[in-house]
Motif scaffolding. Structure first.
Motif, PDB file in Angstrom:
ATOM      1  N   GLY A 533      11.151  51.396  31.226  1.00 26.62           N
ATOM      2  CA  GLY A 533      11.410  51.184  29.800  1.00 26.62           C
ATOM      3  C   GLY A 533      11.558  49.728  29.442  1.00 26.62           C
ATOM      4  O   GLY A 533      10.580  49.004  29.293  1.00 26.62           O
ATOM      5  N   LEU A 534      12.806  49.278  29.306  1.00 24.81           N
ATOM      6  CA  LEU A 534      13.067  47.921  28.825  1.00 24.81           C
ATOM      7  C   LEU A 534      12.557  46.842  29.763  1.00 24.81           C
ATOM      8  O   LEU A 534      12.362  45.693  29.337  1.00 24.81           O
ATOM      9  CB  LEU A 534      14.573  47.743  28.603  1.00 24.81           C
ATOM     10  CG  LEU A 534      15.181  48.587  27.483  1.00 24.81           C
ATOM     11  CD1 LEU A 534      16.700  48.467  27.486  1.00 24.81           C
ATOM     12  CD2 LEU A 534      14.624  48.176  26.132  1.00 24.81           C
ATOM     13  N   ARG A 535      12.331  47.175  31.022  1.00 26.46           N
ATOM     14  CA  ARG A 535      11.833  46.178  31.985  1.00 26.46           C
ATOM     15  C   ARG A 535      10.404  46.501  32.423  1.00 26.46           C
ATOM     16  O   ARG A 535       9.961  46.062  33.484  1.00 26.46           O
ATOM     17  CB  ARG A 535      12.776  46.117  33.196  1.00 26.46           C
ATOM     18  CG  ARG A 535      14.204  45.788  32.806  1.00 26.46           C
ATOM     19  CD  ARG A 535      15.158  45.842  33.984  1.00 26.46           C
ATOM     20  NE  ARG A 535      16.538  45.755  33.533  1.00 26.46           N
ATOM     21  CZ  ARG A 535      17.165  44.615  33.257  1.00 26.46           C
ATOM     22  NH1 ARG A 535      16.524  43.468  33.397  1.00 26.46           N
ATOM     23  NH2 ARG A 535      18.419  44.609  32.844  1.00 26.46           N
ATOM     24  N   ASN A 536       9.710  47.231  31.583  1.00 26.43           N
ATOM     25  CA  ASN A 536       8.351  47.647  31.921  1.00 26.43           C
ATOM     26  C   ASN A 536       7.429  46.435  32.023  1.00 26.43           C
ATOM     27  O   ASN A 536       7.566  45.463  31.268  1.00 26.43           O
ATOM     28  CB  ASN A 536       7.823  48.610  30.849  1.00 26.43           C
ATOM     29  CG  ASN A 536       6.676  49.456  31.340  1.00 26.43           C
ATOM     30  OD1 ASN A 536       5.589  48.963  31.597  1.00 26.43           O
ATOM     31  ND2 ASN A 536       6.937  50.753  31.465  1.00 26.43           N
ATOM     32  N   LYS A 537       6.475  46.505  32.937  1.00 28.99           N
ATOM     33  CA  LYS A 537       5.539  45.401  33.100  1.00 28.99           C
ATOM     34  C   LYS A 537       4.590  45.280  31.904  1.00 28.99           C
ATOM     35  O   LYS A 537       4.040  44.211  31.640  1.00 28.99           O
ATOM     36  CB  LYS A 537       4.727  45.591  34.378  1.00 28.99           C
ATOM     37  CG  LYS A 537       3.872  46.863  34.379  1.00 28.99           C
ATOM     38  CD  LYS A 537       3.116  47.050  35.677  1.00 28.99           C
ATOM     39  CE  LYS A 537       2.273  48.336  35.641  1.00 28.99           C
ATOM     40  NZ  LYS A 537       1.528  48.532  36.909  1.00 28.99           N
ATOM     41  N   ASN A 538       4.405  46.382  31.175  1.00 23.90           N
ATOM     42  CA  ASN A 538       3.560  46.381  29.980  1.00 23.90           C
ATOM     43  C   ASN A 538       4.412  45.967  28.782  1.00 23.90           C
ATOM     44  O   ASN A 538       5.368  46.649  28.417  1.00 23.90           O
ATOM     45  CB  ASN A 538       2.950  47.768  29.761  1.00 23.90           C
ATOM     46  CG  ASN A 538       1.957  47.795  28.616  1.00 23.90           C
ATOM     47  OD1 ASN A 538       2.286  47.484  27.478  1.00 23.90           O
ATOM     48  ND2 ASN A 538       0.729  48.182  28.919  1.00 23.90           N
ATOM     49  N   LEU A 539       4.071  44.831  28.163  1.00 27.10           N
ATOM     50  CA  LEU A 539       4.897  44.303  27.070  1.00 27.10           C
ATOM     51  C   LEU A 539       4.942  45.242  25.878  1.00 27.10           C
ATOM     52  O   LEU A 539       5.948  45.313  25.167  1.00 27.10           O
ATOM     53  CB  LEU A 539       4.358  42.934  26.641  1.00 27.10           C
ATOM     54  CG  LEU A 539       4.424  41.827  27.697  1.00 27.10           C
ATOM     55  CD1 LEU A 539       3.908  40.520  27.123  1.00 27.10           C
ATOM     56  CD2 LEU A 539       5.848  41.658  28.211  1.00 27.10           C
ATOM     57  N   GLN A 540       3.852  45.953  25.635  1.00 22.11           N
ATOM     58  CA  GLN A 540       3.830  46.895  24.523  1.00 22.11           C
ATOM     59  C   GLN A 540       4.837  48.022  24.746  1.00 22.11           C
ATOM     60  O   GLN A 540       5.574  48.416  23.833  1.00 22.11           O
ATOM     61  CB  GLN A 540       2.418  47.471  24.361  1.00 22.11           C
ATOM     62  CG  GLN A 540       2.263  48.420  23.185  1.00 22.11           C
ATOM     63  CD  GLN A 540       0.843  48.951  23.054  1.00 22.11           C
ATOM     64  OE1 GLN A 540      -0.089  48.414  23.647  1.00 22.11           O
ATOM     65  NE2 GLN A 540       0.667  50.002  22.295  1.00 22.11           N
ATOM     66  N   VAL A 541       4.883  48.538  25.972  1.00 21.98           N
ATOM     67  CA  VAL A 541       5.838  49.590  26.302  1.00 21.98           C
ATOM     68  C   VAL A 541       7.256  49.045  26.260  1.00 21.98           C
ATOM     69  O   VAL A 541       8.182  49.689  25.741  1.00 21.98           O
ATOM     70  CB  VAL A 541       5.518  50.179  27.688  1.00 21.98           C
ATOM     71  CG1 VAL A 541       6.572  51.213  28.083  1.00 21.98           C
ATOM     72  CG2 VAL A 541       4.133  50.797  27.698  1.00 21.98           C
TER      73      VAL A 541
END
Length: 983
Positions: A533-541
């Motif tokens: 979630g908040l530390r996802n590698k995908n910035l959009q996510v």
């Protein structure tokens, strides 16, 4: 001709300002000249000028002449224009010129403009002449078809807005064409299509396009006959013609007709196309052709459904059932095209699919065949919504955007299917989830994402299902079972970021599930807080997760008490703000952090922590913000380079916004005072107010401080009042219109909340504040500066809203305690706003203020000294004269509302002063307007027996007399707004 000016049409000179100016001057000269158009005709046909731009220039001059003066032309000039147009066709056909498409289209446009003026009276043989010219060869035929297309654009095209006179002209032109030449035109189309289908298929396609354009208003029997249909069918064996043939048939069946006749027409086309094998194409056919064919099927289906609905409405059930059978026979075609792997082909029948489901929703019950069809449609759209391997999640481009649009349309079908047969949809989704979620590790990401998406969409399609969760697990509905399966399956650990995001979206949508089964909350919390979630590698996510987490916490905060310490520990580092210079290196944007600060504020305030613990946590949140505010403000005001000013100013804006968001945790149930946080926020406010002293980027800083003040007015009580004078004092130093306009809502917010309590402060600052507004409004400005003019208009309206807030909240002492001169000045501004301001919204506000003042101060001898005289000297004349202004447009809805407020003000005066008002009007005011005694006598002693009087005008004085008019009644407003009674 001025060859030097024409030479500027060369692309090398077009960017030169002087060349453009000279060319435009020459163009205007030719347009104004009596013979300029003739010179251009001669030059165009001379063969001397071969440049496309120059030739187009000549045609534009002629276009201007035909537009503006040709309708007044004599016989000789008419003949010159016609001869030139026919010569153009001959030149095209003979190959003397090989003009590009834009030149051909301009020539066709000139033909059309001449047609509008000349046909049928001045050029009765118009179509005979162009039909004859088309015999010059295939190029002339092409021009003939372009001319017909241009005529359609000017006469028929419904997307072009026409005036009433143009509409009448176009109707007469179509009537004349039907009477004189349409059969000959149709005959020429058939001959052209069959003659050129092999040698010049592009001409046949153009002709099919013309047929499609004209069919909407000509006799259908001219086209829907054996000879024409046979030709159309033959085109389906020609790869270059079949797409145009599909479009042409689509236009034919879309023609407005009676439902029975249209059904027969559509079924006849369906029959012959089916017999010819057209309706069952091979899967290997070209995508563009299949998309056109799918669009044709879509048109058949939608038109049949429309016919069915009209027949049902007219109670013709026999023909309605025949039409319904025709609709049902097309359903297999929907399913075939909808399931095609090419989304363009699938998308082409979505309209028919949606209309068909809507039709079934109106049926009392479904047949077995219909149930099978809709279930198959569900399978198809579930498959079609899956991502394919080519989708680029990291860099979404045009193709990805098109797929998302397609997916949204398919979702509409899913929603309609769920509303049609909810049990069937829930059953199928449940089956899919139970077969995919337990084995998600072996599935492709698209299948995993699709299963979660289906569960998510159920909540949108069946919103009542979200409320169906129960604490009795043995009786849990299917949706609750699916949620339990989703959360416990571990699918949130899927490596694909969009599967992780869909898990979070679905969890938030069904937040009510966690109320009845809170044991699953930890699984979702961890998904939010870690790399899913908040530390996802995908910035959009990552960005989306910050918003979803905020929603999750707001909804479930009573159930998160046992996890607060862990949440705060895991989220603390995400709240740390890097220096402004390193901001681009952060994963979370400032907008994302707004949600996090708000979430943390809610968690702390709603927690079971003791008050001192809450106070400490709130201070720990605010202190880094205050520290960075001080650092950035110092740099901004002292040693900041000009190129860094935006950087520091917007960081200041951000930290103040974060502090504002923290305060969102407080409510009427849990206030700042209750948990002892007043001091923390007021101390922060005192520091933030220092930003008023910085003149660098002042608009950015002051907007942020105002935002924080608004929040403090909501969260604090009287503790906020000592800070308002500081803000106001800084504001009145070198103010501008926009800043004052933006500050007034804060003042009105204070008045509405504190009312009488704020009276002493407001009495003290009222006139300085008002005089500051006067000073800004009276500042001279450049007459061409529209931005400043607009800001002043907004400030003026805000000023009146400020006064209106005072009177509507009964803080009259603020006005009463001003000295007589100042009060008179304020009252006169209100009268001027009601009478002279061209903005009807401002007039409405001002009349509302005056009405309220009359209600409070207008009785007896007047509670306010001199107010009775003010009513007669200013208020009554304002109510009577305002509608006389040229800007008072009763065709404008806002003006009608202002008129109603004006009438209510007059009625209030009449209620308060009685016959005294009648005497004043009869013996004093109306005679000054030079009305005759006879007219005044008629007004006051006629059988109408006026309850009030409203004088208005368009160019002369009129009286509008409504005995029982209630301005608050919108029916009366609409009834009388355009009435004129001449006396």
């Amino acid at each position: 001709m001025d060859d030097q000016a024409l030479s500027f049409l060369d692309g090398l000179h077009l960017s030169d300002g002087r060349s453009q100016e000279k060319l435009l001057s020459y163009f205007e000269l030719l347009k104004r000249s009596d013979d300029g158009w003739k010179l251009c005709i001669t030059a165009f046909t001379s063969g001397k000028y071969n440049s496309d731009n120059v030739r187009f220039f000549f045609l534009q001059v002629l276009e201007s002449y035909i537009h503006q003066r040709y309708h007044l032309a004599g016989t000789e000039d008419q003949q010159i224009v016609r001869a030139f147009l026919i010569t153009c066709l001959q030149m095209q056909a003979s190959g003397v010129t090989k003009d590009k498409s834009f030149l051909k289209n301009k020539i066709a446009q000139l033909f059309s403009l001449a047609f509008l003026v000349d046909f049928p009276h001045r050029w009765p043989n118009y179509f005979v002449d162009i039909l004859h010219a088309s015999s010059f060869g295939h190029v002339a035929v092409e021009m003939y078809l372009r001319i017909l297309s241009a005529i359609d654009c000017d006469v028929v095209d419904r997307e072009i807005i026409h005036t009433n006179s143009e509409t009448e002209r176009n109707t007469n032109l179509k009537d004349a064409m039907r009477e004189r030449c349409v059969p000959q035109l149709v005959e020429s189309w058939l001959q052209i299509m069959t003659t050129y289908q092999t040698s010049h298929p592009d001409i046949t396609c153009l002709c099919l396009d013309v047929v499609g354009k004209y069919i909407s208003w000509i006799d259908i029997n001219l086209v829907a006959n054996e000879q024409f249909v046979t030709a159309l069918l033959s085109f389906f064996s020609h790869s270059q013609l079949r797409e145009s043939a599909c479009d042409c048939i689509h236009e034919i069946i879309s023609k407005g007709m009676e439902p029975v006749a249209k059904t027969k027409l559509i079924e006849s086309f369906a029959s012959v196309l089916n017999s010819a094998g057209v309706m069952c194409p091979n899967d290997g056919e070209e995508g563009d052709y299949l998309a056109r064919l799918a669009n044709l099927v879509n048109g058949m289906g939608q038109n049949l459904i429309y016919c069915y609905q009209k027949l049902v409405k007219s109670a013709d059930m026999v023909n309605a059932m025949t039409t319904l059978h025709a609709v049902e026979s097309k359903v297999p075609l929907i399913l075939r095209f909808l399931s095609h792997e090419d989304d363009d082909i699938s998308e082409a029948v979505i309209g028919f699919g949606q209309d068909y489901i809507t039709l079934l929703k109106q049926s009392p019950s479904l047949t077995q065949r219909q149930r099978e069809d809709v279930e198959q449609m569900l399978y198809i759209i579930i498959k079609k919504m899956k991502y394919d391997d080519t989708y680029n999640f990291d860099m979404e481009g045009e193709e990805e955007a098109m797929f998302q649009d397609y997916r949204k349309q398919v979702k509409i079908i899913f929603n309609n299917l769920a509303q049609l047969d909810s049990n069937m949809v829930v059953r199928n989704v449940h089956t899919i989830l139970t077969s995919t979620l337990p084995q998600w590790k072996t599935l492709d990401y698209s299948d995993a994402e699709m299963s979660l998406m289906l569960l998510y969409m159920l909540g949108e399609a069946l919103p009542s299902s979200i409320q169906s969760f129960t604490t009795y697990k043995e009786k849990a509905p299917p949706l609750q079972e699916m949620m339990r399966l989703m959360v416990s399956s571990g699918i949130s650990c899927h490596k694909h970021s969009f599967v992780q995001l869909q898990f979070l979206e679905t969890a938030v949508r069904y937040d009510k599930f966690f109320v009845v089964e809170p044991e699953y909350i930890p699984n979702v919390l961890m998904a939010f807080l870690d790399e899913r979630g908040l530390r996802n590698k995908n910035l959009q996510v990552c960005s989306r997760a910050s918003y979803l987490f905020s929603r999750f916490v707001k909804s479930l905060k009573p159930h998160l008490q046992n996890f607060l310490e862990d949440i705060l520990k895991r989220i603390t580092d995400l709240l740390v703000l890097p220096p402004p210079e390193a901001d681009s290196q952060t994963r979370l944007s400032m907008d994302d952090r707004l949600y996090l600060y708000e979430t943390v504020g809610i968690l702390i305030v709603s927690s079971n922590f003791p008050p001192d613990r809450k106070q400490m946590l709130i201070r720990e949140l605010l202190l880094p913000l205050v520290s960075q505010f001080k650092t950035c403000l110092t740099k901004l005001c002292t040693d900041c380079e000009e190129e860094d000013q935006d950087l520091y100013a917007y960081r200041i804006n951000d930290v103040i916004s974060f502090a504002s968001r923290i305060s969102k945790g407080f409510s009427n149930q849990v206030t700042m005072k209750q948990i002892g946080c007043v001091e923390a926020f007021t101390e922060t406010l005192q520091i933030f107010l220092q930003g008023f002293k910085c003149q660098v980027q002042r608009h950015v800083l002051r907007a942020a401080i105002r935002q924080y003040l608004h929040r403090m007015v909501v969260c604090l009580e009287e503790e906020i009042l000592p800070f308002i004078p500081v803000a106001l004092e800084n504001l009145v130093q070198e103010p501008d219109a926009k800043e004052l306009h933006d500050f007034i809502p804060l003042m009105t917010q204070l008045i509405m909340k504190f009312k009488k309590t704020i009276g002493p402060f407001l009495r003290e600052v009222f006139m300085p504040f008002v005089q500051t507004i006067y000073g800004v409004l009276s500042t001279p400005q450049d007459e061409h500066d529209q931005v400043t003019a607009s800001e002043k208009r907004m400030l003026q309206r805000s000023y009146f809203q400020f006064i209106a807030c005072i009177v509507t909240n009964n803080v009259f002492d603020v006005l009463r305690d001003q000295n007589a001169q100042n009060l008179q000045q304020v009252l006169m501004t209100i009268v001027q706003g009601a009478c002279d301001n061209p903005d009807p919204q401002t007039q409405k506000i001002c009349f509302g203020i005056l009405k309220k003042l009359v209600e409070v101060w207008g009785g007896g001898d007047g509670e306010m000294g001199g107010f009775k005289e003010f009513i007669y000297q200013s208020v009554v004349p304002a109510c009577i004269l305002a509608p006389l202004k040229p800007s008072f447009d009763l065709n404008d809805a806002q003006t009608v509302i202002a008129l109603g407020e004006c009438a209510q003000c007059l009625k209030c005066i009449l209620d308060k002063r009685g016959e005294e008002v009648i005497n004043f009007l009869q013996n004093n005011y109306l005679p000054k307007l030079q009305l005759s005694p006879e007219l005044i006598e008629l007004l006051f002693f006629s059988p109408l027996s006026l309850s009030f009087h409203l004088l208005f005008a368009s160019s002369n004085f009129f009286f509008l007399l409504f005995p029982n008019f209630d301005a608050a009644d919108s029916t009366d407003q609409g009834k009388h707004s355009n009435s004129n009674i001449f006396l």
